[in-house]
Design a protein around this motif. Structure first.
Motif, PDB file in Angstrom:
ATOM      1  N   THR A  25       9.434   0.288  -9.855  1.00 43.79           N
ATOM      2  CA  THR A  25       9.870  -0.588  -8.773  1.00 43.79           C
ATOM      3  C   THR A  25       9.032  -0.389  -7.517  1.00 43.79           C
ATOM      4  OG1 THR A  25      11.547   0.948  -7.904  1.00 43.79           O
ATOM      5  CG2 THR A  25      12.241  -0.567  -9.662  1.00 43.79           C
ATOM      6  N   ALA A  26       8.481   0.808  -7.348  1.00 45.89           N
ATOM      7  CA  ALA A  26       7.636   1.112  -6.188  1.00 45.89           C
ATOM      8  C   ALA A  26       6.155   1.056  -6.521  1.00 45.89           C
ATOM      9  CB  ALA A  26       7.986   2.501  -5.650  1.00 45.89           C
ATOM     10  N   LEU A  27       5.830   0.720  -7.772  1.00 41.57           N
ATOM     11  CA  LEU A  27       4.430   0.692  -8.182  1.00 41.57           C
ATOM     12  C   LEU A  27       3.582  -0.290  -7.370  1.00 41.57           C
ATOM     13  CD1 LEU A  27       2.348   1.816 -10.187  1.00 41.57           C
ATOM     14  CD2 LEU A  27       3.008  -0.022 -11.762  1.00 41.57           C
ATOM     15  N   PRO A  28       4.049  -1.528  -7.101  1.00 40.07           N
ATOM     16  CA  PRO A  28       3.221  -2.424  -6.287  1.00 40.07           C
ATOM     17  C   PRO A  28       2.854  -1.820  -4.928  1.00 40.07           C
ATOM     18  CG  PRO A  28       4.945  -3.668  -7.374  1.00 40.07           C
ATOM     19  CD  PRO A  28       5.263  -2.216  -7.607  1.00 40.07           C
ATOM     20  N   ALA A  29       3.807  -1.136  -4.302  1.00 36.19           N
ATOM     21  CA  ALA A  29       3.523  -0.510  -3.012  1.00 36.19           C
ATOM     22  C   ALA A  29       2.545   0.647  -3.167  1.00 36.19           C
ATOM     23  CB  ALA A  29       4.820  -0.027  -2.367  1.00 36.19           C
ATOM     24  N   ALA A  30       2.750   1.487  -4.185  1.00 37.08           N
ATOM     25  CA  ALA A  30       1.867   2.635  -4.399  1.00 37.08           C
ATOM     26  C   ALA A  30       0.433   2.181  -4.686  1.00 37.08           C
ATOM     27  CB  ALA A  30       2.396   3.494  -5.542  1.00 37.08           C
ATOM     28  N   LEU A  31       0.283   1.139  -5.498  1.00 36.98           N
ATOM     29  CA  LEU A  31      -1.058   0.632  -5.791  1.00 36.98           C
ATOM     30  C   LEU A  31      -1.684   0.005  -4.549  1.00 36.98           C
ATOM     31  CD1 LEU A  31      -0.660  -0.898  -9.362  1.00 36.98           C
ATOM     32  CD2 LEU A  31      -1.258   1.432  -8.678  1.00 36.98           C
ATOM     33  N   GLY A  32      -0.867  -0.635  -3.721  1.00 38.84           N
ATOM     34  CA  GLY A  32      -1.367  -1.171  -2.464  1.00 38.84           C
ATOM     35  C   GLY A  32      -1.877  -0.071  -1.543  1.00 38.84           C
ATOM     36  N   ILE A  33      -1.190   1.074  -1.544  1.00 45.12           N
ATOM     37  CA  ILE A  33      -1.637   2.207  -0.729  1.00 45.12           C
ATOM     38  C   ILE A  33      -2.987   2.712  -1.229  1.00 45.12           C
ATOM     39  CG2 ILE A  33      -1.148   4.620  -0.165  1.00 45.12           C
ATOM     40  CD1 ILE A  33       1.855   3.846  -0.142  1.00 45.12           C
TER      41      ILE A  33
ATOM     42  N   VAL B 245       7.285   9.028  -1.331  1.00 46.00           N
ATOM     43  CA  VAL B 245       8.057   9.121  -2.573  1.00 46.00           C
ATOM     44  C   VAL B 245       9.047   7.967  -2.616  1.00 46.00           C
ATOM     45  CG1 VAL B 245       9.646  10.551  -3.932  1.00 46.00           C
ATOM     46  CG2 VAL B 245       7.849  11.638  -2.551  1.00 46.00           C
ATOM     47  N   ALA B 246       8.983   7.140  -3.669  1.00 50.76           N
ATOM     48  CA  ALA B 246       9.882   5.988  -3.784  1.00 50.76           C
ATOM     49  C   ALA B 246      10.251   5.782  -5.247  1.00 50.76           C
ATOM     50  CB  ALA B 246       9.214   4.727  -3.221  1.00 50.76           C
ATOM     51  N   ALA B 247      11.561   5.707  -5.504  1.00 48.76           N
ATOM     52  CA  ALA B 247      12.049   5.553  -6.878  1.00 48.76           C
ATOM     53  C   ALA B 247      13.549   5.294  -6.824  1.00 48.76           C
ATOM     54  CB  ALA B 247      11.726   6.807  -7.708  1.00 48.76           C
ATOM     55  N   GLU B 248      14.220   5.513  -7.959  1.00 47.44           N
ATOM     56  CA  GLU B 248      15.678   5.374  -8.022  1.00 47.44           C
ATOM     57  C   GLU B 248      16.338   6.429  -7.135  1.00 47.44           C
ATOM     58  OE1 GLU B 248      19.693   6.024  -9.097  1.00 47.44           O
ATOM     59  OE2 GLU B 248      18.124   7.464  -9.639  1.00 47.44           O
ATOM     60  N   SER B 249      17.490   6.107  -6.559  1.00 48.35           N
ATOM     61  CA  SER B 249      18.121   6.949  -5.554  1.00 48.35           C
ATOM     62  C   SER B 249      18.343   8.388  -6.017  1.00 48.35           C
ATOM     63  CB  SER B 249      19.468   6.333  -5.134  1.00 48.35           C
ATOM     64  OG  SER B 249      20.123   7.142  -4.200  1.00 48.35           O
ATOM     65  N   GLY B 250      18.924   8.572  -7.195  1.00 50.44           N
ATOM     66  CA  GLY B 250      19.187   9.925  -7.684  1.00 50.44           C
ATOM     67  C   GLY B 250      17.904  10.703  -7.918  1.00 50.44           C
ATOM     68  N   VAL B 251      16.866  10.025  -8.398  1.00 48.24           N
ATOM     69  CA  VAL B 251      15.575  10.669  -8.627  1.00 48.24           C
ATOM     70  C   VAL B 251      14.951  11.083  -7.297  1.00 48.24           C
ATOM     71  CG1 VAL B 251      13.255  10.340  -9.557  1.00 48.24           C
ATOM     72  CG2 VAL B 251      15.233   9.393 -10.775  1.00 48.24           C
ATOM     73  N   VAL B 252      15.039  10.212  -6.302  1.00 44.98           N
ATOM     74  CA  VAL B 252      14.487  10.534  -4.980  1.00 44.98           C
ATOM     75  C   VAL B 252      15.206  11.746  -4.388  1.00 44.98           C
ATOM     76  CG1 VAL B 252      14.240   9.708  -2.603  1.00 44.98           C
ATOM     77  CG2 VAL B 252      13.664   8.207  -4.510  1.00 44.98           C
TER      78      VAL B 252
END
Length: 295
Positions: free
Chosen positions: A154-162, A257-264
């Protein structure tokens, strides 16, 4: 008075299958020429029609959220948060990438069935607004020398943009990136000499976030200068309170760091409590929560 974000009326121009689980939708419309993109993790809102009953369209105004709340609940569009993957103002185009997981949510369902010409409303930064529109967490200045990126799909587009942003620097910082995706076929052939990229595919037999947590524990390197003092750690709030935390200190190291709430939450506990990462150098974002609709 110009608001930092406003409604944009757009239509779908084309769909591009990036990987089996990731679909890029290219939107267009004359209003896109007035949109603004301030950071690679810029958040926008997409408004989807409800499957039952009539869904109202919001007027283009500076009070879009008040207009939204003023509608009867059954007529409000369903609002979901996404990353503005790319903006081409001269071409009046923007890209949004959707994680596909069937008809289980309004966004995935819309993306799977949408056709060129289908209309959508998007809440995005207004280019006519002179200040900082906000809605992003990543910030890197010229002092940045090392970075840690951790993201699920879910955060992959942002991470790749970075990564793309850093690649344009004359001297990019060293980057460790841990990227979890649903399938091995979702791994993208990236070539960044400055980045050590760990692709982690669940392939259906691993719990969401498990490979991400394990890989960060085994391989994430933190420079000594990025570690907190004892006083910094003592002053931190409890782990339950923070699932959205923004780094507030510019410098030569930054963690995102960006992911599912419990994982974060678990990643935050490990990096800050066990590894003593300075909280001022780290952003932790819950992009979605298990058990709640996120797409």
């Amino acid at each position: 008075m110009t608001a930092s974000y406003r409604i944009f009326n757009v239509t779908l121009r084309r769909r591009v299958a990036v990987t089996p689980s990731l679909l890029r939708c290219v939107f267009t419309g004359p209003e896109v020429a007035h949109m603004k993109h301030e950071a690679p993790d810029q958040r926008i809102k997409l408004l989807f029609a409800r499957s039952e009953g009539e869904t109202a369209r919001l007027p283009v105004s500076a009070s879009w959220y008040q207009d939204y709340l003023a509608l009867p609940r059954e007529r409000r569009p369903l609002m979901r948060t996404y990353t503005l993957r790319a903006l081409r103002r001269a071409a009046c185009e923007l890209d949004v990438e959707f994680v596909l997981h069937g008809d289980s949510g309004p966004a995935s369902r819309w993306a799977m069935h949408a056709k060129p010409g289908d209309a959508l409303q998007i809440v995005a930064p207004d280019g006519d607004f002179q200040g900082d529109s906000g809605g992003y967490e990543w910030a890197a200045d010229d002092a940045l020398r090392e970075a840690l990126l951790v993201a699920d799909e879910t955060a992959l587009p942002a991470a790749l943009g970075i990564l793309e942003q850093l690649a344009r620097k004359p001297a990019p910082p060293r980057v460790q990136a841990f990227l979890e995706v649903p399938l091995a076929q979702d791994i993208q052939p990236l070539r960044y000499p400055f980045a050590d990229i760990h692709w982690l595919a669940r392939d259906g037999d691993t719990a969401h976030g498990a490979r991400l947590l394990s890989a960060v524990r085994e391989a994430a390197a933190l420079p000594v200068r990025a570690l907190a003092t004892a006083q910094d750690v003592q002053e931190e709030e409890n782990d339950d309170a923070l699932i959205w935390q923004r780094a507030d200190r510019a410098g030569d190291f930054r963690a995102w760091v960006a992911a599912e709430s419990g994982v974060v939450k678990r990643l935050r506990h490990y990096l800050m409590r066990e590894r003593q990462l300075d909280p001022a150098r780290a952003s932790f974002m819950a992009y979605w929560a298990r058990g709640k609709s996120h797409a």
